[in-house]
Every structure is written in C-alpha cells, then in structure tokens.
Design an enzyme around this catalytic site. Structure first.
Site, PDB file in Angstrom:
ATOM      1  N   GLU A  88       0.835  -1.198   0.000  1.00 38.62           N
ATOM      2  CA  GLU A  88       0.000   0.000   0.000  1.00 38.62           C
ATOM      3  C   GLU A  88       0.867   1.243   0.000  1.00 38.62           C
ATOM      4  O   GLU A  88       1.533   1.557   1.005  1.00 38.62           O
ATOM      5  CB  GLU A  88      -0.929   0.010   1.217  1.00 38.62           C
ATOM      6  CG  GLU A  88      -1.834   1.231   1.249  1.00 38.62           C
ATOM      7  CD  GLU A  88      -2.739   1.292   2.465  1.00 38.62           C
ATOM      8  OE1 GLU A  88      -3.315   2.363   2.723  1.00 38.62           O
ATOM      9  OE2 GLU A  88      -2.861   0.260   3.165  1.00 38.62           O
ATOM     10  N   LYS A 218      -8.198 -17.054  16.443  1.00 35.82           N
ATOM     11  CA  LYS A 218      -8.174 -16.369  15.143  1.00 35.82           C
ATOM     12  C   LYS A 218      -9.551 -15.844  14.737  1.00 35.82           C
ATOM     13  O   LYS A 218      -9.917 -15.851  13.569  1.00 35.82           O
ATOM     14  CB  LYS A 218      -7.562 -17.279  14.079  1.00 35.82           C
ATOM     15  CG  LYS A 218      -6.122 -17.641  14.429  1.00 35.82           C
ATOM     16  CD  LYS A 218      -5.438 -18.559  13.470  1.00 35.82           C
ATOM     17  CE  LYS A 218      -4.025 -18.853  13.985  1.00 35.82           C
ATOM     18  NZ  LYS A 218      -3.288 -19.784  13.153  1.00 35.82           N
ATOM     19  N   ASP A 292       2.164 -15.028  12.912  1.00 35.25           N
ATOM     20  CA  ASP A 292       1.048 -15.709  12.267  1.00 35.25           C
ATOM     21  C   ASP A 292       0.072 -14.641  11.788  1.00 35.25           C
ATOM     22  O   ASP A 292      -0.591 -13.980  12.595  1.00 35.25           O
ATOM     23  CB  ASP A 292       0.361 -16.649  13.253  1.00 35.25           C
ATOM     24  CG  ASP A 292      -0.699 -17.528  12.604  1.00 35.25           C
ATOM     25  OD1 ASP A 292      -1.280 -17.094  11.590  1.00 35.25           O
ATOM     26  OD2 ASP A 292      -0.962 -18.624  13.134  1.00 35.25           O
ATOM     27  N   HIS A 383      -2.432   9.778  -1.483  1.00 27.88           N
ATOM     28  CA  HIS A 383      -2.497   8.565  -2.302  1.00 27.88           C
ATOM     29  C   HIS A 383      -2.305   8.907  -3.780  1.00 27.88           C
ATOM     30  O   HIS A 383      -1.692   8.142  -4.528  1.00 27.88           O
ATOM     31  CB  HIS A 383      -3.833   7.849  -2.082  1.00 27.88           C
ATOM     32  CG  HIS A 383      -3.822   6.928  -0.906  1.00 27.88           C
ATOM     33  ND1 HIS A 383      -3.374   5.633  -0.968  1.00 27.88           N
ATOM     34  CD2 HIS A 383      -4.182   7.129   0.390  1.00 27.88           C
ATOM     35  CE1 HIS A 383      -3.470   5.067   0.215  1.00 27.88           C
ATOM     36  NE2 HIS A 383      -3.958   5.952   1.059  1.00 27.88           N
TER      37      HIS A 383
END
Length: 390
Positions: A88, A218, A292, A383
C-alpha cells in the site's frame, strides 16, 4: 483424485530446491503460470519444515522502514526503526510522519498490562446440575489440573480457569502464560492432557470437546476485549498543541472533536476498533517479522482514547487487549523475518513484551498520522501523489 493431478511430493526429503522446481513445473503444466519470480529466492528450503508444505518458492513482499520512533517502555527503550511489509503506497510514509510527531512530543509511553493464551474445552453432562457441581470440583482441584497441564511444557504456566454454564454444558477457558511464544499449539497440547486427567478423575462422568470455541482462536470476540488474549498493551502520548499544528497542520481541539465523531461512527458500525487503522501497522509488522498473519483478526481490536488537556495539548492512547506476538518459534526464525526482528532488537527469548510495546507504539503513530490527514484534507491527495493512482 488421479495420480496425474496429485501435487508431487518426496516422502524422504520434500523441502529442497529440486522438489520446489518439480512442483513449479507441475503447476506450469496444470495452469500455465510460469512462476519465474516465485522460484527466485536466497533461503535454504531445508529451514522450512514445520512452516510450509508443498513448497514452490517465495512471495517477494516489499518491505519499507518507518521511523525512528522513540519508545519509553518498560521493555522497549530508545529509538526503533520499524520494518513494514506492505504493497500500500503512502503507508510507510504515513507511519513515519506519525512517529516524527511522537518523537517531537517526547516519545510514546508503553505498558504491557498482562498476557494470556487460551484453550477453551466444553464438558458435557446429563443435566445443568451436574455441570454446576463439576465446576465446583474444578475449582477445588485447580492445583492438580495445573500440575498436569504443565507436564507438557517448560514454558507455559496455567494461571487460571474461567467457567460458564450453558444448558448442560460447562465451558472452561484455560488461561496460560507462554513466554516468548504465541503459544496456541503449546496450550492446546497442555489442555488436552489436563482434560484427559479431568475426565479420568472427575467424580461426575463427562465427555468433552477440546475447543468449545470460546478461546476464539483467530476470531475477534468481545471476551478478548475484557479478559485479554495475547498481550494487553497500552501506548500513550501527550500531543503538544504547537507540534501538531506545525507538523500536521491540525489543531488539537479539531483532532479531539473528530475523535468523538469517529467513536460514534465506529460504535454504530459495531467495529472492533474505533481508531483509524490499527490493522495496517499490525499486519505489515506481522508479515515482516514472521508472526502468524491470521492473528491480525484478534490483534487489531482495541480502543483509541483521548482527552483534551487544560493547556490545549491532547492526550491520546491506544489499548490493544489481544495482541498476539512472538519472538521465538513459528515463522520468527526464518531468515528474512529474523533479520527484521534483528532491526528491532527483538530476536529470541525474553523479547516478546518488548516487541509488543513496539507494535502498540507503531499503531498509535499510524492513527495520529491518518487521523490528521483526514482532518487536514491530505488523505486522498497523498495517495494520488505516492500511491498506485499517481
């Protein structure tokens, strides 16, 4: 499935450059994909057992560095250059800008409040009264359960067991400390042994399922917001009115008012986090350092708090109640991920709380920067200048 469609494997040694090439050729034959760049890597596949199966190569993720950020923590002390793996545009620049503001305001104060990892088995009984009485027995025999669970690990320590009765089921939530490991597998093994001991010794006959899904592995849950999963970490800063105006072109009163609006919007939406974008910094840091990545779901949840002070300065803090991090085990020992941990001085044992403090500090920097960009009207233009839209 026919043998022609079966992914090639070598039962004796599957983690080699040769087998990776065999599989790439297999995928090329089946899909037409060349995998030229995927097949170019510098690490030895021999280090990968336990981390990946059917290895074909490496995804080359861009890594940028933000900072430095001055952290006044109990474990992280000093300036840190933070590696962020992302695609990004503007993200690294934005975090660096927030870090500059924090530095000019004297740094960010970080605190690890507590840390647990859970496994939550469900025990099933004939009726609700049996389940209730079983809960009393669990309380009376905690020391024996703890001793049994800890036979499986030299690191994990069972601290307490929470209980909830639903119908004829007793849900238990085993809470462990896990040293410098994230610990999901560690606590699963320990709890399995403990449950077998409970089943064999309980005066009330019972059956169990190792996870009744209250560990919320999770998955985000409000339970974690209240009782902590992973590390509960708080990062605090007092933003000086003069610094915010000079660097961000934003007044502290305006940022405080915008935060109230944002809190209301997040509440209406039922968001897990009320600040601008905790997941951005956490995900980028996780990918860079071998965490993770699925744990971002739990770890990004939290609360951004603020208080406008009498002198016009603005107190801001981020509380992350379920930040799951590791500096030992999992993907942290892989070559490139380990290099990124080296940048932070967070390699090996005794560094998990230090790393957690750096993550929380990074989140706060990103929230300050993006929040100010939205207010000042720089969000879209940045951006356009630095992102893929340029």
């Amino acid at each position: 499935m026919s043998d022609d469609n079966r992914i090639p494997r070598n039962s004796e040694n599957d983690h080699t450059s040769e087998m990776a090439e065999v599989r790439r050729q297999f995928i090329k034959q089946k899909t037409g994909a060349e995998l030229t760049h995927t097949g170019q890597f510098s690490i030895d596949p021999a280090v990968l057992p336990g981390n990946i199966e059917n290895f074909i190569g490496i995804v080359q993720m861009p890594v940028g560095v933000a900072g430095p950020i001055l952290v006044n923590g109990e474990h992280a002390k000093g300036e840190f250059y933070v590696p962020l793996a992302t695609t990004e545009g503007t993200l690294v620049a934005s975090y660096s800008r927030g870090m500059r503001v924090i530095n000019e305001c004297g740094g960010v104060k970080t605190t690890v409040v507590e840390g647990f990892m859970q496994r939550a088995p469900a025990f099933i009984f004939k009726d609700a009264r049996e389940a209730r009485d079983f809960g009393h027995w669990i309380e009376e025999n905690f020391d024996k359960i703890k001793a049994t669970a800890e036979t499986t690990t030299s690191v994990g320590k069972l601290e307490h067991i929470q209980q909830w009765s639903v119908s004829k089921t007793k849900y238990l939530r085993f809470n462990y400390t896990t040293g410098d490991a994230a610990g999901q597998n560690m606590v699963g093994k320990a709890t399995l042994v403990a449950c077998e001991w409970i089943k064999a010794n309980s005066p009330i006959p019972c059956m169990y399922m190792l996870s009744g899904n209250m560990d919320t592995d999770k998955k985000h849950s409000h339970l974690n917001m209240l009782h902590s999963r992973g590390k509960r970490v708080i990062a605090e800063v007092v933003l000086k009115k003069e610094v915010l105006a000079r660097v961000m072109k934003v007044d502290t009163k305006m940022l405080a008012a915008a935060s109230v609006l944002a809190n209301t919007g997040a509440q209406m939406a039922g968001a897990a986090y009320n600040g601008p974008h905790s997941a951005n910094g956490i995900a980028s840091l996780y990918i860079a350092t071998g965490q993770d990545e699925a744990n971002v779901v739990e770890s990004h949840a939290g609360m951004l708090s603020h208080e406008l002070l009498d002198n016009g300065d603005l107190y801001m803090s981020v509380t992350l109640p379920s930040l799951i991090v590791a500096t030992f085990g999992g993907g942290t020992g892989l070559p490139t991920q380990n290099e990124c941990l080296q940048m932070l001085g967070c390699v090996g044992k005794g560094k998990a709380e230090k790393f957690a403090e750096i993550v929380a500090a990074t989140v706060l920097a990103g929230d300050i920067s993006l929040g100010c960009a939205v207010i000042a009207g720089h969000w879209v233009s940045s951006h356009d200048q630095m992102g893929r839209n340029r």
